[in-house]
Design a protein around this motif. Structure first.
Motif, PDB file in Angstrom:
ATOM      1  N   ALA A   1       0.808  -1.216   0.000  1.00 54.37           N
ATOM      2  CA  ALA A   1       0.000   0.000   0.000  1.00 54.37           C
ATOM      3  C   ALA A   1       0.840   1.264   0.000  1.00 54.37           C
ATOM      4  O   ALA A   1       0.313   2.367  -0.159  1.00 54.37           O
ATOM      5  CB  ALA A   1      -0.935   0.002   1.212  1.00 54.37           C
ATOM      6  N   GLY A   2       2.151   1.113   0.226  1.00 49.39           N
ATOM      7  CA  GLY A   2       3.022   2.280   0.233  1.00 49.39           C
ATOM      8  C   GLY A   2       2.860   3.164   1.452  1.00 49.39           C
ATOM      9  O   GLY A   2       3.095   4.373   1.382  1.00 49.39           O
ATOM     10  N   VAL A   3       2.458   2.568   2.586  1.00 51.48           N
ATOM     11  CA  VAL A   3       2.321   3.338   3.826  1.00 51.48           C
ATOM     12  C   VAL A   3       3.415   2.903   4.790  1.00 51.48           C
ATOM     13  O   VAL A   3       3.979   1.811   4.661  1.00 51.48           O
ATOM     14  CB  VAL A   3       0.927   3.136   4.477  1.00 51.48           C
ATOM     15  CG1 VAL A   3      -0.175   3.558   3.526  1.00 51.48           C
ATOM     16  CG2 VAL A   3       0.734   1.676   4.897  1.00 51.48           C
ATOM     17  N   PRO A   4       3.744   3.746   5.780  1.00 53.76           N
ATOM     18  CA  PRO A   4       4.811   3.380   6.725  1.00 53.76           C
ATOM     19  C   PRO A   4       4.448   2.148   7.537  1.00 53.76           C
ATOM     20  O   PRO A   4       3.295   1.929   7.882  1.00 53.76           O
ATOM     21  CB  PRO A   4       4.935   4.623   7.621  1.00 53.76           C
ATOM     22  CG  PRO A   4       3.635   5.341   7.479  1.00 53.76           C
ATOM     23  CD  PRO A   4       3.162   5.072   6.076  1.00 53.76           C
ATOM     24  N   SER A   5       5.446   1.346   7.830  1.00 48.15           N
ATOM     25  CA  SER A   5       5.265   0.155   8.667  1.00 48.15           C
ATOM     26  C   SER A   5       5.921   0.412  10.012  1.00 48.15           C
ATOM     27  O   SER A   5       7.115   0.719  10.079  1.00 48.15           O
ATOM     28  CB  SER A   5       5.909  -1.060   7.990  1.00 48.15           C
ATOM     29  OG  SER A   5       6.068  -2.116   8.904  1.00 48.15           O
ATOM     30  N   LEU A   6       5.150   0.286  11.082  1.00 47.37           N
ATOM     31  CA  LEU A   6       5.675   0.597  12.408  1.00 47.37           C
ATOM     32  C   LEU A   6       6.835  -0.315  12.789  1.00 47.37           C
ATOM     33  O   LEU A   6       7.834   0.144  13.355  1.00 47.37           O
ATOM     34  CB  LEU A   6       4.568   0.497  13.459  1.00 47.37           C
ATOM     35  CG  LEU A   6       5.018   0.770  14.893  1.00 47.37           C
ATOM     36  CD1 LEU A   6       5.536   2.192  15.030  1.00 47.37           C
ATOM     37  CD2 LEU A   6       3.907   0.492  15.872  1.00 47.37           C
TER      38      LEU A   6
ATOM     39  N   ARG B   1      -6.273   6.060   9.017  1.00 46.15           N
ATOM     40  CA  ARG B   1      -6.495   6.719  10.304  1.00 46.15           C
ATOM     41  C   ARG B   1      -5.160   7.177  10.886  1.00 46.15           C
ATOM     42  O   ARG B   1      -4.135   6.535  10.688  1.00 46.15           O
ATOM     43  CB  ARG B   1      -7.170   5.759  11.293  1.00 46.15           C
ATOM     44  CG  ARG B   1      -8.591   5.389  10.918  1.00 46.15           C
ATOM     45  CD  ARG B   1      -9.208   4.526  12.015  1.00 46.15           C
ATOM     46  NE  ARG B   1      -8.730   3.157  11.956  1.00 46.15           N
ATOM     47  CZ  ARG B   1      -8.526   2.382  13.014  1.00 46.15           C
ATOM     48  NH1 ARG B   1      -8.717   2.868  14.240  1.00 46.15           N
ATOM     49  NH2 ARG B   1      -8.120   1.137  12.865  1.00 46.15           N
ATOM     50  N   THR B   2      -5.181   8.297  11.604  1.00 46.18           N
ATOM     51  CA  THR B   2      -3.955   8.749  12.256  1.00 46.18           C
ATOM     52  C   THR B   2      -3.721   7.940  13.528  1.00 46.18           C
ATOM     53  O   THR B   2      -4.662   7.589  14.237  1.00 46.18           O
ATOM     54  CB  THR B   2      -4.030  10.241  12.609  1.00 46.18           C
ATOM     55  OG1 THR B   2      -5.186  10.481  13.413  1.00 46.18           O
ATOM     56  CG2 THR B   2      -4.071  11.090  11.362  1.00 46.18           C
ATOM     57  N   VAL B   3      -2.466   7.664  13.790  1.00 46.36           N
ATOM     58  CA  VAL B   3      -2.065   6.874  14.956  1.00 46.36           C
ATOM     59  C   VAL B   3      -1.417   7.811  15.978  1.00 46.36           C
ATOM     60  O   VAL B   3      -0.528   8.590  15.644  1.00 46.36           O
ATOM     61  CB  VAL B   3      -1.076   5.764  14.538  1.00 46.36           C
ATOM     62  CG1 VAL B   3      -0.474   5.075  15.757  1.00 46.36           C
ATOM     63  CG2 VAL B   3      -1.771   4.755  13.636  1.00 46.36           C
TER      64      VAL B   3
ATOM     65  N   LEU C   1       7.986  12.149  11.615  1.00 47.38           N
ATOM     66  CA  LEU C   1       6.884  11.282  11.226  1.00 47.38           C
ATOM     67  C   LEU C   1       5.925  12.032  10.306  1.00 47.38           C
ATOM     68  O   LEU C   1       5.760  13.249  10.410  1.00 47.38           O
ATOM     69  CB  LEU C   1       6.124  10.789  12.464  1.00 47.38           C
ATOM     70  CG  LEU C   1       6.897   9.911  13.442  1.00 47.38           C
ATOM     71  CD1 LEU C   1       6.078   9.646  14.698  1.00 47.38           C
ATOM     72  CD2 LEU C   1       7.294   8.593  12.787  1.00 47.38           C
ATOM     73  N   ASP C   2       5.295  11.292   9.418  1.00 50.55           N
ATOM     74  CA  ASP C   2       4.306  11.862   8.505  1.00 50.55           C
ATOM     75  C   ASP C   2       3.111  12.379   9.314  1.00 50.55           C
ATOM     76  O   ASP C   2       2.416  11.590   9.962  1.00 50.55           O
ATOM     77  CB  ASP C   2       3.856  10.782   7.523  1.00 50.55           C
ATOM     78  CG  ASP C   2       2.861  11.288   6.485  1.00 50.55           C
ATOM     79  OD1 ASP C   2       2.411  12.447   6.617  1.00 50.55           O
ATOM     80  OD2 ASP C   2       2.538  10.523   5.564  1.00 50.55           O
TER      81      ASP C   2
END
Length: 306
Positions: free
Chosen positions: A92-97, A125-127, A139-140
């Motif tokens: 998905a191209g999103v950051p992985s924790l 959703r924002t974390v 962080l983004d």
């Protein structure tokens, strides 16, 4: 290389001995061979499966924490094939924790909760993040919201806490432990390793400090041959630094000892060593003593980035 008659037996002997395994075989063969040995994403090694021509290189197990995604890319670069990565965040191209924490040298206390945070990121959703020393780095802002204090924590929502103190386990909470604690140690000659290690762990526990956040240990250089200290640091997985008396004297330790000065040539060892290791940060636990062991704990005021 020595041959073998049974792949399952060979995998059983070696699965936990190595951090990564590459199967030149069908993915199904690899799955059946490793299945009896799987434990959790926090400890399983990387497993990659590729066809004999190296055209398709599959990251099969422990893609993030174990490093299988990167191992697959490395193998594909050698064979000229295609690395097949199926972890959701990568696709998905999103950051992985888990990858972010690993890159920053943070210990993951709740690997099973990572899925809740990554799921929230995948859903857009924002974390929430409490990270007072900025250990995760920039962080983004569209993916993460930084909290100034833990009082702003929204219960029941996924989040990340980056700290050096122990906190209760909560649903959806990933506790990351920052490597910012330093332990100063001293002991009488011949003190057994078990006594030293148990006292270090006791001091940390009684003060609510996470053993996972301890980055280094230090003592006086006259203890270079002290087996108990050497083994205690080894068992705790800590690099042990030895300081000479002149260096220890440069630290204005709050609890000097005339007896220590007569034996070591400096008024303090454990507090001074801890502060030196932490770049003269903050003394979190003043010198604690038993009849044979001395321990102090200091904390860095910034998070060391790899």
């Amino acid at each position: 290389m020595t041959g073998f008659d049974s792949l399952p037996e060979q995998v059983g002997r070696n699965f936990t001995r190595y951090s990564g395994h590459v199967f030149i075989a069908a993915a199904g063969i690899a799955v059946r061979a490793i299945a009896p040995h799987l434990r959790s994403k926090g400890v399983d090694p990387a497993v990659v499966a590729m066809d004999p021509q190296g055209a398709n290189v599959i990251s099969l197990l422990s893609g993030h924490l174990g490093g299988a995604n990167e191992l697959a890319r490395q193998c594909a670069a050698i064979t000229g094939g295609r690395a097949i990565i199926t972890t959701a965040t990568d696709c998905a191209g999103v950051p992985s924790l888990d990858m972010l924490a690993q890159e920053r040298g943070l210990h993951i206390g709740d690997p099973d909760a990572i899925k809740d945070v990554n799921a929230a990121l995948l859903e857009g959703r924002t974390v929430q993040v409490f990270d007072p020393l900025g250990c995760l780095g920039p962080l983004d802002p569209e993916a993460f919201v930084l909290l100034d204090t833990p009082d702003l924590w929204r219960e029941g929502e996924p989040g990340v806490r980056v700290h050096w103190t122990v906190s209760p386990k909560r649903p959806g909470l990933v506790r990351l432990y920052a490597p910012v604690l330093c332990v100063g140690m001293g002991c009488r000659r011949g003190t057994p390793v078990s006594e030293i290690r148990e006292f270090v762990e006791r001091v940390l526990t009684e003060n609510g400090l996470a053993v996972e956040s301890v980055a280094a240990a230090g003592t006086a250089d006259i203890k270079k041959d002290e087996a108990g200290l050497l083994l205690a640091a080894q068992e705790l997985g800590l690099p042990l630094t030895f300081f000479d008396a002149d260096t220890l004297k440069t630290v204005d330790a709050p609890n000097p000892s005339a007896m220590v000065e007569s034996h070591v040539g400096t008024p303090g060892v454990s507090e001074a060593a801890a502060l030196l290791l932490c770049e003269r940060g903050e003394l979190l636990v003043a010198k604690q003593k038993t009849s044979r062991v001395t321990v102090a704990v200091a904390g860095r005021t910034k998070c060391s980035q790899p």
